[in-house]
Write an enzyme that holds these catalytic residues in place. Structure first.
Site, PDB file in Angstrom:
ATOM      1  N   GLU A  56       0.824  -1.204   0.000  1.00  0.00           N
ATOM      2  CA  GLU A  56       0.000   0.000   0.000  1.00  0.00           C
ATOM      3  C   GLU A  56       0.861   1.258   0.000  1.00  0.00           C
ATOM      4  O   GLU A  56       0.505   2.269  -0.637  1.00  0.00           O
ATOM      5  CB  GLU A  56      -0.922  -0.014   1.220  1.00  0.00           C
ATOM      6  CG  GLU A  56      -1.970  -1.122   1.181  1.00  0.00           C
ATOM      7  CD  GLU A  56      -2.754  -1.234   2.469  1.00  0.00           C
ATOM      8  OE1 GLU A  56      -2.372  -0.560   3.456  1.00  0.00           O
ATOM      9  OE2 GLU A  56      -3.737  -1.997   2.519  1.00  0.00           O
ATOM     10  N   SER A  63      18.928  -8.905  -8.396  1.00  0.00           N
ATOM     11  CA  SER A  63      17.802  -9.042  -9.317  1.00  0.00           C
ATOM     12  C   SER A  63      17.988 -10.095 -10.401  1.00  0.00           C
ATOM     13  O   SER A  63      17.050 -10.827 -10.715  1.00  0.00           O
ATOM     14  CB  SER A  63      17.489  -7.688  -9.970  1.00  0.00           C
ATOM     15  OG  SER A  63      16.898  -6.811  -9.046  1.00  0.00           O
ATOM     16  N   HIS A  76       3.176 -10.366  -9.446  1.00  0.00           N
ATOM     17  CA  HIS A  76       4.622 -10.619  -9.389  1.00  0.00           C
ATOM     18  C   HIS A  76       5.319  -9.512  -8.610  1.00  0.00           C
ATOM     19  O   HIS A  76       6.197  -9.769  -7.785  1.00  0.00           O
ATOM     20  CB  HIS A  76       5.204 -10.698 -10.799  1.00  0.00           C
ATOM     21  CG  HIS A  76       6.696 -10.798 -10.811  1.00  0.00           C
ATOM     22  ND1 HIS A  76       7.370 -11.953 -10.474  1.00  0.00           N
ATOM     23  CD2 HIS A  76       7.653  -9.883 -11.088  1.00  0.00           C
ATOM     24  CE1 HIS A  76       8.666 -11.757 -10.558  1.00  0.00           C
ATOM     25  NE2 HIS A  76       8.874 -10.502 -10.915  1.00  0.00           N
ATOM     26  N   SER A  77       4.931  -8.281  -8.858  1.00  0.00           N
ATOM     27  CA  SER A  77       5.462  -7.120  -8.140  1.00  0.00           C
ATOM     28  C   SER A  77       4.486  -5.982  -8.330  1.00  0.00           C
ATOM     29  O   SER A  77       3.425  -6.134  -8.949  1.00  0.00           O
ATOM     30  CB  SER A  77       6.849  -6.729  -8.681  1.00  0.00           C
ATOM     31  OG  SER A  77       6.734  -6.178  -9.984  1.00  0.00           O
TER      32      SER A  77
END
Length: 490
Positions: A167, A253, A382-383
């Site tokens: 959020e 990453s 996923h993100s």
């Protein structure tokens, strides 16, 4: 039966009888005592010339020596062939074998291709059913009340943390976030089965492992906001956590690059005779990377104490597993590289804990790598850069979010033991929420790292080209201050 086949079988039977007769007679001649027993597992008696004599005679039989006999031959020749085959690994009856590097391989006359897959899929280890009851006859690692409650508390904490940080990103307070919704059992239960001396090389969906080890909510917030207390000094995007103190390598990453590193770390533990292992996490998409295959082969050959933990959550961003591989998931690939493997229900906290606990013991005590494939489901996107409803059905997501939620299932088991109640649930969730909101406020007000930190920690002495880049950056910020954050200290 074909005539040649019948002749071959008859010749083989004759050869075996003659070989036994010759062995018996030569055995009597070479034994000084009346009886010379040949015990199972002991070296067989030496027959014929001595090794030195054989070498002098030019006996050059090596590991690739293969010989068979079919058709007509004299009894003496057949017996000699049978003896030679026994010495070189060949099998009587017309079959052949070869002592090839890596083990004996038998030859067959029929041409058979291995099937592309097994007839039945590999089973999945489970302890708790969907209603949180232990399955009759299930074998699992017992957990104490204290450990069980800590596991549940951390699973809830991870869920609340993910919700609030997600959020915060939607509010524009942080730039990026990635949740572990639906995979809380994998995070916490696997971490609970390890010790602090075990080295963790994560992907990016394992913050619960770090949470279990003692990373505070304030430390999580500092990293996501990239302030001056962030251990990465603001150089990494959010959720790329790391902690030297907790033996948790910094998240990177690029997919699967941590796997070969994990093997090297595990091998160093083995060389130092440490009572510890390495564990590395990755998703089903990571198994398509070359580093996955190199790492598994590397680990198997070196017998490194490393656990490869695959989170098979069905989707590599928008790519389903049906388009990722044709094999039976990731678990079968461990066998292909010569390592033990297990498939486990990733939404069953007790099953994950038991599997990793046992895998750790085998890895350390036996000095071997283990592959664990956990079947789960990525309930969240996923993100924050992804909208998973664009490529998968909403009702599928909702089914896994409700009917197969790992936290709800584990809570039923804990509550069924009389260890938890609704009042404690409300208090826990409220406390975590308040603590995290406070941590976010502190992290948000904290100054950013100095601009100079962008160019440090790579070279012992900053080279001239980096000094020039730093000068140009400072000049650009001074010329266009409105284009850069005001809280960045020049």
């Amino acid at each position: 039966m074909a005539p040649w086949r019948a002749a071959a079988m008859a010749s083989s039977q004759l050869a075996r009888r003659e070989a036994r007769r010759l062995l018996s007679s030569q055995h009597r001649r070479h034994c000084a005592a009346p009886a010379c027993p040949w015990l199972l597992g002991s070296a067989p008696p030496v027959l014929g010339p001595s090794p030195a004599a054989a070498a002098a005679a030019g006996d050059r039989r090596g590991f690739c020596s293969v010989r068979s006999f079919t058709g007509e031959s004299s009894a003496a020749a057949a017996a000699a062939a049978a003896v030679e085959e026994a010495e070189n690994g060949s099998v009587a009856g017309g079959d052949q074998a070869i002592d090839f590097p890596g083990g004996k391989v038998s030859f067959v006359a029929e041409m058979n291709f291995l099937p592309e897959s097994q007839r039945e899929r590999i089973n999945c280890y489970r302890v708790l059913d969907d209603d949180g009851r232990t399955i009759s006859g299930s074998r699992f690692q017992e957990v104490s009340k204290e450990l069980a409650l800590k596991m549940y508390s951390e699973m809830v904490t991870l869920q609340v943390m993910d919700t609030i940080f997600f959020e915060a990103q939607r509010q524009g307070r942080i730039s990026f976030y990635l949740t572990s919704h639906g995979e809380e059992a994998i995070n916490i239960a696997s971490a609970a089965a390890l010790t602090i001396d075990d080295i963790v090389l994560p992907q990016y969906r394992e913050p619960g492992v770090l949470l279990w080890r003692g990373f505070t909510l304030q430390e999580f917030a500092n990293q996501c906001f990239g302030n001056k207390l962030d251990y990465g000094k603001g150089r990494q995007m959010p959720i790329h956590y790391g902690s030297n103190r907790l033996n948790y390598f910094t998240v990177s990453s690029p997919i699967a690059t941590q796997l070969p590193h994990a093997v090297g770390a595990a091998y160093s533990l083995k060389m130092d005779k440490k009572d510890a292992c390495a564990i590395t996490y990755f998703g089903d998409g990571g198994t398509s990377e070359g580093d996955f295959h190199a790492a598994l082969n590397f680990a198997a050959v070196l017998e490194a104490p490393v656990i490869f933990f695959c989170r098979n959550n069905g989707w590599a961003i928008s790519t389903p597993t049906s388009e990722q591989f044709r094999s039976d998931g990731a678990v079968i690939r461990g066998q292909a590289y010569g390592m033990r493997s297990i498939r486990v229900d990733g939404n069953d906290a007790l099953a994950v804990y038991s599997a990793v606990h046992t895998a750790r013991e085998m890895a350390i005590k036996e000095g071997r790598p283990i592959l664990v494939e956990a079947l789960t489901y990525r309930v969240g996107h996923h993100s924050t850069s992804d909208d998973s409803t664009k490529y998968r059905p909403v009702d599928e997501i909702e089914h896994w979010r409700t009917a197969r939620d790992p936290i709800s299932r584990y809570r039923k088991w804990v509550q069924g033991n009389g260890w938890w109640c609704d009042e404690e649930e409300s208090e826990l969730r409220n406390n975590v929420k308040q603590e995290l909101l406070k941590a976010i406020q502190v992290a948000e007000r904290m100054p950013k790292p100095p601009l100079a930190e962008l160019f440090t920690d790579v070279y012992d002495e900053v080279p001239s080209n980096l000094r020039e880049q730093e000068r140009l950056l400072r000049d650009t910020i001074k010329k266009h201050p409105a284009d850069y954050p005001a809280d960045v200290h020049i």
